[in-house]
Design an enzyme around this catalytic site. Structure first.
Site, mmCIF file in Angstrom:
data_model
loop_
_atom_site.group_PDB
_atom_site.id
_atom_site.type_symbol
_atom_site.label_atom_id
_atom_site.label_comp_id
_atom_site.label_asym_id
_atom_site.label_seq_id
_atom_site.Cartn_x
_atom_site.Cartn_y
_atom_site.Cartn_z
ATOM 1 N N ARG A 155 0.825 -1.207 0.000
ATOM 2 C CA ARG A 155 0.000 0.000 0.000
ATOM 3 C C ARG A 155 0.862 1.262 0.000
ATOM 4 O O ARG A 155 0.383 2.328 -0.346
ATOM 5 C CB ARG A 155 -0.909 0.111 1.215
ATOM 6 C CG ARG A 155 -1.145 -1.132 1.940
ATOM 7 C CD ARG A 155 -1.815 -1.110 3.286
ATOM 8 N NE ARG A 155 -2.326 0.036 3.929
ATOM 9 C CZ ARG A 155 -3.615 0.220 4.202
ATOM 10 N NH1 ARG A 155 -4.499 -0.654 3.813
ATOM 11 N NH2 ARG A 155 -4.005 1.293 4.856
ATOM 12 N N ARG A 215 7.972 7.078 -4.790
ATOM 13 C CA ARG A 215 7.941 7.979 -5.951
ATOM 14 C C ARG A 215 9.304 8.606 -6.210
ATOM 15 O O ARG A 215 9.993 8.971 -5.268
ATOM 16 C CB ARG A 215 6.933 9.109 -5.723
ATOM 17 C CG ARG A 215 5.507 8.642 -5.621
ATOM 18 C CD ARG A 215 4.557 9.808 -5.902
ATOM 19 N NE ARG A 215 3.205 9.457 -5.499
ATOM 20 C CZ ARG A 215 2.691 9.733 -4.317
ATOM 21 N NH1 ARG A 215 3.395 10.404 -3.410
ATOM 22 N NH2 ARG A 215 1.461 9.360 -4.020
ATOM 23 N N ARG A 270 -4.563 -7.298 15.587
ATOM 24 C CA ARG A 270 -3.712 -6.402 16.348
ATOM 25 C C ARG A 270 -4.614 -5.391 17.026
ATOM 26 O O ARG A 270 -5.582 -4.884 16.432
ATOM 27 C CB ARG A 270 -2.719 -5.659 15.439
ATOM 28 C CG ARG A 270 -1.682 -6.549 14.833
ATOM 29 C CD ARG A 270 -0.787 -7.206 15.860
ATOM 30 N NE ARG A 270 0.216 -6.295 16.387
ATOM 31 C CZ ARG A 270 0.789 -6.438 17.575
ATOM 32 N NH1 ARG A 270 0.428 -7.419 18.380
ATOM 33 N NH2 ARG A 270 1.713 -5.587 17.972
ATOM 34 N N ARG A 327 3.387 5.802 16.007
ATOM 35 C CA ARG A 327 3.104 7.131 15.464
ATOM 36 C C ARG A 327 2.715 8.078 16.590
ATOM 37 O O ARG A 327 2.196 7.636 17.624
ATOM 38 C CB ARG A 327 1.887 7.085 14.524
ATOM 39 C CG ARG A 327 2.058 6.299 13.274
ATOM 40 C CD ARG A 327 0.907 6.495 12.306
ATOM 41 N NE ARG A 327 -0.304 5.790 12.683
ATOM 42 C CZ ARG A 327 -1.139 5.190 11.830
ATOM 43 N NH1 ARG A 327 -0.893 5.216 10.529
ATOM 44 N NH2 ARG A 327 -2.223 4.585 12.247
ATOM 45 N N GLU A 378 0.456 6.014 19.508
ATOM 46 C CA GLU A 378 -0.184 4.729 19.184
ATOM 47 C C GLU A 378 0.753 3.584 19.526
ATOM 48 O O GLU A 378 1.850 3.501 18.973
ATOM 49 C CB GLU A 378 -0.511 4.665 17.690
ATOM 50 C CG GLU A 378 -1.528 5.693 17.267
ATOM 51 C CD GLU A 378 -1.820 5.603 15.769
ATOM 52 O OE1 GLU A 378 -2.019 4.498 15.255
ATOM 53 O OE2 GLU A 378 -1.823 6.658 15.130
ATOM 54 N N TYR A 424 -8.248 -5.824 5.637
ATOM 55 C CA TYR A 424 -7.583 -4.570 5.990
ATOM 56 C C TYR A 424 -8.107 -3.470 5.053
ATOM 57 O O TYR A 424 -7.411 -2.993 4.174
ATOM 58 C CB TYR A 424 -6.080 -4.803 5.823
ATOM 59 C CG TYR A 424 -5.133 -3.724 6.287
ATOM 60 C CD1 TYR A 424 -5.561 -2.567 6.914
ATOM 61 C CD2 TYR A 424 -3.769 -3.886 6.091
ATOM 62 C CE1 TYR A 424 -4.659 -1.602 7.328
ATOM 63 C CE2 TYR A 424 -2.856 -2.941 6.503
ATOM 64 C CZ TYR A 424 -3.311 -1.792 7.108
ATOM 65 O OH TYR A 424 -2.399 -0.842 7.499
ATOM 66 N N ASP A 458 -9.660 0.175 3.800
ATOM 67 C CA ASP A 458 -9.707 1.605 4.070
ATOM 68 C C ASP A 458 -11.168 2.030 4.024
ATOM 69 O O ASP A 458 -12.030 1.300 3.530
ATOM 70 C CB ASP A 458 -8.910 2.370 3.008
ATOM 71 C CG ASP A 458 -7.407 2.191 3.194
ATOM 72 O OD1 ASP A 458 -6.978 1.916 4.327
ATOM 73 O OD2 ASP A 458 -6.670 2.324 2.201
#
Ligand code: UDP
Length: 362
Positions: free
Chosen positions: A168, A172, A245, A275, A295, A342, A344
């Site tokens: 995911r 670039r 998790r 994070r 987190e 998983y 979004d």
């Protein structure tokens, strides 16, 4: 008697309820938590919308999903550009030309391409997350950005994880540091919670109600059950628990501006959290106070909230065995928990729209 009892007032349940209700179906929505919105829920803390269950950035390339969501909220122009902190240094992320400049001093796409190609570890057929990452970006990038974070997040050796988890992430060779490549992106200006108020308007909704422990009484209230909880709970996990998790969120109230960005990833193994989110930066707000959230990924124990499915072969097989036992004439399943995927948010909205459209009601 209701047509649908919708178990779970998260995104799947709320969109499904709205769609079916608009087609004349009688829906009752219940949720075991004391609020609607599932993990999208935001809490207003002195004008700052706190993403209580981790950062939620809405992004999609689907015109249909974007238009649909814009019926219920206005989005701001937020674009997700997190940063990485590794051993005290800050890096641009996702990996882009600025990151490669910071690491290696390369400053053009051609130089970056050559440097990346030289760094890649030649692995013909990568069979796990680590091998795939090494074959794409080489050791330095892997150890700086991926290995520690992934280990903390999943509590597994990256050699025992599927590469899909990190596929995911974009890489670039331009200075574009947008975390997502979708056409549309933003954060609801009033937070996520009002979206659920709008979606569930005029639909009876009860919070603090557990379905599983009152199942036969609950089932008797409706023709069909739309279940968005975890599938093993439906069977008392009689053939084992699906693995998840969990996350612990440590919210802290401070004055001023803590980190100058909405999300800082801590990719070292030795830092226990993955994070830190500073919520006011999702909304470009200038409050004098600030709320930050650390987190901490954790192993999931039965009874705790589920966050990330562990989509390995063992769990996939267990999931299939439960799925085969669900009465498809009576039950509709959907959302991240019930599908054990998983997802979004945009994928959940899409699947709720498709699932509702396939219902025969009316
Ligand atoms: N990941 C990583 N380093 C990072 C961020 C993510 O290695 O700085 C990996 C990690 O394995 C994570 C996956 O990429 O589980 C997906 O990250 P994403 O940001 O999409 O996760 P989410 O926002 O859903 O927690």
């Amino acid at each position: 008697m209701y047509d649908y009892l919708i178990v779970g007032a998260g995104l799947f349940g709320a969109v499904f309820a709205r769609q079916m209700s608009d087609r004349g179906a009688r829906c009752l929505v219940i949720d075991s938590r004391d609020h609607v919105g599932g993990n999208c829920y935001t809490r207003n803390d002195g004008g700052i919308q706190v993403h209580e269950y981790g950062p939620h950035i809405f992004h999609t390339s689907s015109e249909r999903v974007w238009q649909y969501m814009n019926r219920w909220t206005r989005f701001n122009h937020y674009v997700h550009r997190p940063k990485v902190c590794y051993r005290g240094r800050i890096y641009s992320f996702p990996i882009n030309l600025m990151t490669l400049y910071q690491l290696w001093g390369v400053s053009t796409p051609a130089e970056a391409k050559a440097a990346l190609e030289a760094a890649r570890v030649p692995i013909q057929t990568p069979s796990n997350l680590e091998e795939w990452a090494l074959s794409q970006v080489g050791e330095e990038i892997y150890y700086t950005f991926i290995c520690g974070y992934t280990r903390k997040q999943w509590h597994r050796d990256p050699r025992d994880l599927p590469a899909d988890i990190v596929k995911r992430l974009v890489i670039r060779l331009t200075f574009d540091d947008n975390y997502f490549s979708d056409r549309y992106q933003g954060i609801p200006v009033a937070g996520y919670t009002p979206i659920f108020g709008a979606l569930l308007a005029n639909i009876p909704t009860e919070t603090g109600v557990d379905f599983v422990s009152n199942r036969s009484m609950m089932e008797s209230q409706a023709t069909k059950i739309v279940y968005t909880g975890s599938i093993d709970d439906l069977f008392g996990a009689d053939i084992g628990w699906l693995e998840w998790r969990n996350m612990s969120f440590e919210h802290e109230y401070l004055l001023g501006d803590f980190q100058g960005v909405s999300t800082m990833h801590y990719t070292e193994d030795s830092v226990p959290f993955t994070r830190i989110c500073e919520h006011k930066h999702f909304a470009f707000s200038h409050h004098e106070h600030t709320i930050i959230t650390r987190e901490y990924p954790r192993d999931w124990q039965p009874g705790e909230p589920r966050h990330y499915p562990i989509n390995d072969e063992t769990n996939a097989e267990l999931y299939r065995r439960y799925r085969d036992r669900v009465d498809g004439r009576r039950y509709v399943l959907g959302g991240r928990l019930a599908d054990y995927r998983y997802y979004d948010m945009h994928q959940v909205v899409e699947s709720a729209l498709v699932t509702a459209a396939a219902e025969r009601h009316g």
